[in-house]
Motif scaffolding. Structure first.
Motif, PDB file in Angstrom:
ATOM      1  N   ARG A  62      -1.761  34.607   7.631  1.00 15.35           N
ATOM      2  CA  ARG A  62      -2.072  34.793   6.080  1.00 15.35           C
ATOM      3  C   ARG A  62      -0.369  33.535   5.595  1.00 15.35           C
ATOM      4  O   ARG A  62      -0.857  32.933   5.019  1.00 15.35           O
ATOM      5  CB  ARG A  62      -2.207  35.651   5.695  1.00 15.35           C
ATOM      6  N   GLN A  63       0.417  33.851   6.544  1.00 14.24           N
ATOM      7  CA  GLN A  63       1.867  33.737   5.815  1.00 14.24           C
ATOM      8  C   GLN A  63       2.674  33.661   7.321  1.00 14.24           C
ATOM      9  O   GLN A  63       3.500  34.648   6.787  1.00 14.24           O
ATOM     10  CB  GLN A  63       2.039  34.526   4.985  1.00 14.24           C
ATOM     11  N   PRO A  64       2.179  32.613   8.298  1.00 14.30           N
ATOM     12  CA  PRO A  64       3.450  32.475   8.510  1.00 14.30           C
ATOM     13  C   PRO A  64       4.704  33.255   8.544  1.00 14.30           C
ATOM     14  O   PRO A  64       5.223  32.276   7.551  1.00 14.30           O
ATOM     15  CB  PRO A  64       3.018  31.636   9.934  1.00 14.30           C
ATOM     16  N   LYS A  65       5.473  34.208   9.091  1.00 14.47           N
ATOM     17  CA  LYS A  65       7.092  33.451   9.236  1.00 14.47           C
ATOM     18  C   LYS A  65       7.977  32.642  10.135  1.00 14.47           C
ATOM     19  O   LYS A  65       7.615  32.689  10.405  1.00 14.47           O
ATOM     20  CB  LYS A  65       7.203  35.111   9.410  1.00 14.47           C
ATOM     21  N   VAL A  66       8.488  32.366   8.796  1.00 17.02           N
ATOM     22  CA  VAL A  66       9.320  31.072   9.297  1.00 17.02           C
ATOM     23  C   VAL A  66      10.628  32.155   9.922  1.00 17.02           C
ATOM     24  O   VAL A  66      11.619  32.418   9.455  1.00 17.02           O
ATOM     25  CB  VAL A  66       9.899  30.444   7.976  1.00 17.02           C
ATOM     26  N   ARG A  67      11.045  31.033  11.246  1.00 17.56           N
ATOM     27  CA  ARG A  67      12.672  31.521  11.625  1.00 17.56           C
ATOM     28  C   ARG A  67      13.332  30.462  12.095  1.00 17.56           C
ATOM     29  O   ARG A  67      13.335  29.567  11.585  1.00 17.56           O
ATOM     30  CB  ARG A  67      12.226  32.704  13.169  1.00 17.56           C
ATOM     31  N   ILE A  68      14.252  30.988  12.391  1.00 20.70           N
ATOM     32  CA  ILE A  68      15.779  29.599  12.458  1.00 20.70           C
ATOM     33  C   ILE A  68      16.187  30.368  13.707  1.00 20.70           C
ATOM     34  O   ILE A  68      17.008  31.419  14.241  1.00 20.70           O
ATOM     35  CB  ILE A  68      17.369  30.331  11.511  1.00 20.70           C
ATOM     36  N   LEU A  69      15.405  29.512  14.780  1.00 19.49           N
ATOM     37  CA  LEU A  69      16.158  29.789  16.680  1.00 19.49           C
ATOM     38  C   LEU A  69      16.062  29.079  16.870  1.00 19.49           C
ATOM     39  O   LEU A  69      16.784  27.409  16.438  1.00 19.49           O
ATOM     40  CB  LEU A  69      14.222  29.898  16.870  1.00 19.49           C
ATOM     41  N   ALA A  70      16.612  29.089  18.149  1.00 17.94           N
ATOM     42  CA  ALA A  70      17.518  28.114  19.798  1.00 17.94           C
ATOM     43  C   ALA A  70      16.827  26.642  19.253  1.00 17.94           C
ATOM     44  O   ALA A  70      15.655  27.116  19.623  1.00 17.94           O
ATOM     45  CB  ALA A  70      17.303  28.702  20.968  1.00 17.94           C
ATOM     46  N   CYS A  71      16.787  25.716  19.237  1.00 20.58           N
ATOM     47  CA  CYS A  71      16.768  24.084  19.095  1.00 20.58           C
ATOM     48  C   CYS A  71      16.024  23.956  20.736  1.00 20.58           C
ATOM     49  O   CYS A  71      16.681  24.134  21.467  1.00 20.58           O
ATOM     50  CB  CYS A  71      17.429  23.411  18.534  1.00 20.58           C
ATOM     51  N   GLY A  72      14.962  23.593  20.212  1.00 24.19           N
ATOM     52  CA  GLY A  72      13.922  23.144  22.148  1.00 24.19           C
ATOM     53  C   GLY A  72      14.053  22.068  21.234  1.00 24.19           C
ATOM     54  O   GLY A  72      13.106  21.659  22.531  1.00 24.19           O
ATOM     55  N   GLY A  73      13.130  21.047  20.562  1.00 21.22           N
ATOM     56  CA  GLY A  73      12.982  19.735  20.440  1.00 21.22           C
ATOM     57  C   GLY A  73      10.866  20.395  20.574  1.00 21.22           C
ATOM     58  O   GLY A  73      10.727  19.237  20.618  1.00 21.22           O
ATOM     59  N   GLN A  74      10.573  21.391  20.057  1.00 23.63           N
ATOM     60  CA  GLN A  74       8.991  21.693  20.394  1.00 23.63           C
ATOM     61  C   GLN A  74       8.413  20.868  19.195  1.00 23.63           C
ATOM     62  O   GLN A  74       9.866  20.524  17.809  1.00 23.63           O
ATOM     63  CB  GLN A  74       8.680  22.620  19.745  1.00 23.63           C
TER      64      GLN A  74
END
Length: 610
Positions: free
Chosen positions: A542-554
């Motif tokens: 419904r409302q996916p949570k936004v995270r701050i995660l390791a950068c991986g270029g995805q």
């Protein structure tokens, strides 16, 4: 029933040591490595967090540990009043099977009080170390493809192994020496040079002289007449070295089979390559040898502290072709590496105006890359390193003064306009910048016709998160709440999971936690190479949570900023960054269908960085 239980009891310390691996004062990040061959698969090792570390999630959902050097710290409680007799006693008492094949040492319960007391001498389990023989066996941790790859050693350059020590334990220092001798081809090992940085321990004087005199490899001890620190002590050893290649090791390492020839082979191919082994872990509690991972390279954060980050796309592509091939690294950890001696001096050796320890690894890495060389990690070379939670050493002048002075020199000489960015957000370094005499190092840079720091960022570390003229740098503010996006701090809570993208009061005085860059490719990045991400996004959420995660270029980490609407749209899903549907200000940001509502409006407040 009893036999299996006994086996489990014996194995339990090994399992615990694999889970409770200590972090060094600089970041260690670990992630499982994938391979097409089961024989080349790495095992996952969980890492214990201590209070001086931070935690993030890497691109596979695996925790990444970020440790910070805290100076003179210790375990909880006051250290015991150790006598001179205790400090100068060599309690080395090897037991034939202790630590065999890199296994953990298990002390009986009645020894624990003594173990805790002796811990403070070197900030590791000295009692366990002193039970392990100097020539203990270790597993061959190399990939199968490595075994035999460097068997032909004809024509390879010779190595001088340089080990600096200051009040090191007898057992750890000499286990380092014996591992070098036992696992290096004799024809390649020219000598071992031990540099004593003004140790006060009695057993490191005449008893050490007598021991090394009987070693099968020429071993010399150079003694400083005052405390000069790691950098100057290494220079002292380098000046006396007779081998073709300078190979630097810390004084609490254990080399594994094949460690040296793979390093020398790479230098023989190209003398401008500075090469590093994969650094495995020796537990400070149990002395278990734990193999680490090879899917990371070295770089640095906005405070110029060394960090391990996920490999760049080019290096990952290279490793898919052959996971045993050396790969580039923007910087090296600095404790363990090999360099052609002539090339070392052609580049200007170490900056001899740096004091004691700190920053020399970045300075040399920048100089090598910008002045015509390269820095690589050689996966077929593995060396174990004893990682401690705190330092037992004193820093004349204070650790802050020493470290920030060294880092100020790095910035002033090699970082061009980015030096102003560093000083702007690191006032401790800015306070000592005018005290640095760097004219001779700048002249060296000019003489060598070195490339710019921008060239380094663009060509050596294109995945960097430094500000540039081609990207936004500043604060990301909610137009509705007037609060700003924050980098996660700490481990989170039940209400705010670790890595959650949340808002806080906008205040440029808070420094780097509120600063972000948005690259031309659409990555919203911040310090420690973490990115705005929404890994849980799926049609059913419904409302996916936004995270701050390791950068991986995805793709899911790419965003499109629509300035007129003020919307930040996730490219992969077409959803927009939105405030949480809750009154709790600390709630995680979410993704929602783009509506243009005020809750989805964001202002990019640029902050000058030059």
């Amino acid at each position: 029933m009893l036999a299996p239980c006994r086996r489990l009891v014996r194995l339990w310390p090994v399992l615990v040591s694999a889970l409770l691996v200590s972090a060094f004062f600089l970041q260690r990040g670990y992630a499982p490595e994938t391979s097409t061959q089961d024989s080349d698969r790495d095992d996952w090792v969980a890492v214990r967090l201590s209070k001086d570390q931070k935690e993030y999630i890497d691109r596979r959902g695996v925790h990444v540990v970020v440790g910070h050097y805290m100076g003179e710290t210790s375990r909880p409680g006051q250290p015991p009043n150790l006598t001179n007799e205790q400090l100068n006693a060599n309690m080395f008492d090897p037991q034939p099977h202790e630590g065999k094949n890199g296994q953990a040492v298990v002390l009986p319960g009645h020894e624990l009080p003594r173990m805790q007391e002796l811990y403070y001498i070197n900030r590791f389990n000295l009692l366990a170390s002193d039970r392990i023989p100097l020539n203990r066996s270790l597993p061959d941790v190399r990939k199968k493809r490595c075994q035999g790859k460097y068997a032909n050693i004809a024509g390879l350059p010779t190595a001088s192994v340089i080990i600096v020590f200051h009040n090191e334990a007898w057992s750890t220092l000499l286990r380092t020496v014996h591992s070098v001798i036992n696992r290096s081809p004799p024809s390649l090992l020219k000598e071992i040079i031990l540099v004593d940085d003004f140790s006060s321990r009695v057993f490191l004087k005449e008893p050490l002289d007598r021991h090394v005199a009987g070693l099968p490899v020429p071993t010399r001890i150079l003694r400083a007449s005052r405390r000069i620190g790691l950098i100057k002590a290494r220079l002292l050893g380098a000046e006396e070295a007779e081998g073709d290649v300078l190979t630097f090791l810390d004084a609490h390492c254990e080399c594994t089979k094949g460690w040296l020839e793979s390093l020398l082979h790479r230098i023989a191919q190209d003398r401008t390559k500075v090469v590093c082994p994969v650094i495995d872990i020796i537990s400070d509690d149990t002395f278990a040898y734990v193999r680490s991972f090879e899917l990371h390279w070295g770089a640095f954060n906005w405070e110029l502290h060394f960090r391990w980050y996920t490999l760049g796309a080019g290096e990952i592509k290279l490793r898919k072709k052959d996971i045993t091939e050396p790969f580039r690294t923007p910087t090296m950890a600095g404790g363990l590496f090999a360099i052609d001696k002539k090339f070392f001096y052609e580049l200007g050796a170490y900056d001899d105006q740096m004091e004691i320890w700190g920053g020399e690894n970045l300075e040399l890495s920048f100089r090598v890359w910008q002045c015509g060389g390269s820095v690589e990690i050689v996966p077929c070379s593995h060396v174990g390193h004893l990682f401690r939670k705190s330092s037992p050493y004193t820093f004349p002048g204070g650790v802050g003064q020493v470290l920030y002075s060294n880092l100020a020199r790095v910035a002033l000489v090699w970082m061009d306009e980015w030096k102003e960015f560093y000083f702007k957000f690191n006032p401790e370094a800015a306070a000592v910048r005018d005290k640095q005499a760097v004219r001779s190092r700048k002249m060296l840079r000019e003489k060598l016709q070195c490339k710019s720091f921008e060239w380094y960022l663009d060509n050596v570390w294109p995945q960097h998160f430094m500000p540039k003229d081609d990207r936004f740098f500043g604060m990301i503010r909610s137009r509705l709440t007037r609060r700003c996006l924050m980098k996660p701090a700490g481990k989170g809570s039940l209400n705010q999971p670790m890595g959650s993208a949340t808002l806080g009061e906008c205040d440029a005085g808070l420094g780097l936690r509120q600063m972000f860059v948005m690259t031309p490719e659409g990555h919203v990045m911040t310090d420690e190479s973490v990115c705005l991400d929404a890994p849980d996004a799926d049609p059913g959420a419904r409302q996916p949570k936004v995270r701050i995660l390791a950068c991986g270029g995805q793709e899911r980490q790419k965003w499109l900023y629509k300035k007129e609407e003020g919307a930040l749209e996730q490219v992969s899903s077409g959803l927009c960054l939105d405030l949480p549907n809750t009154d709790a200000p600390e709630g995680s940001l979410v993704l929602s269908a783009c509506t243009g509502f005020a809750s989805q409006q964001w202002v990019l407040d640029a902050v000058p960085w030059k």
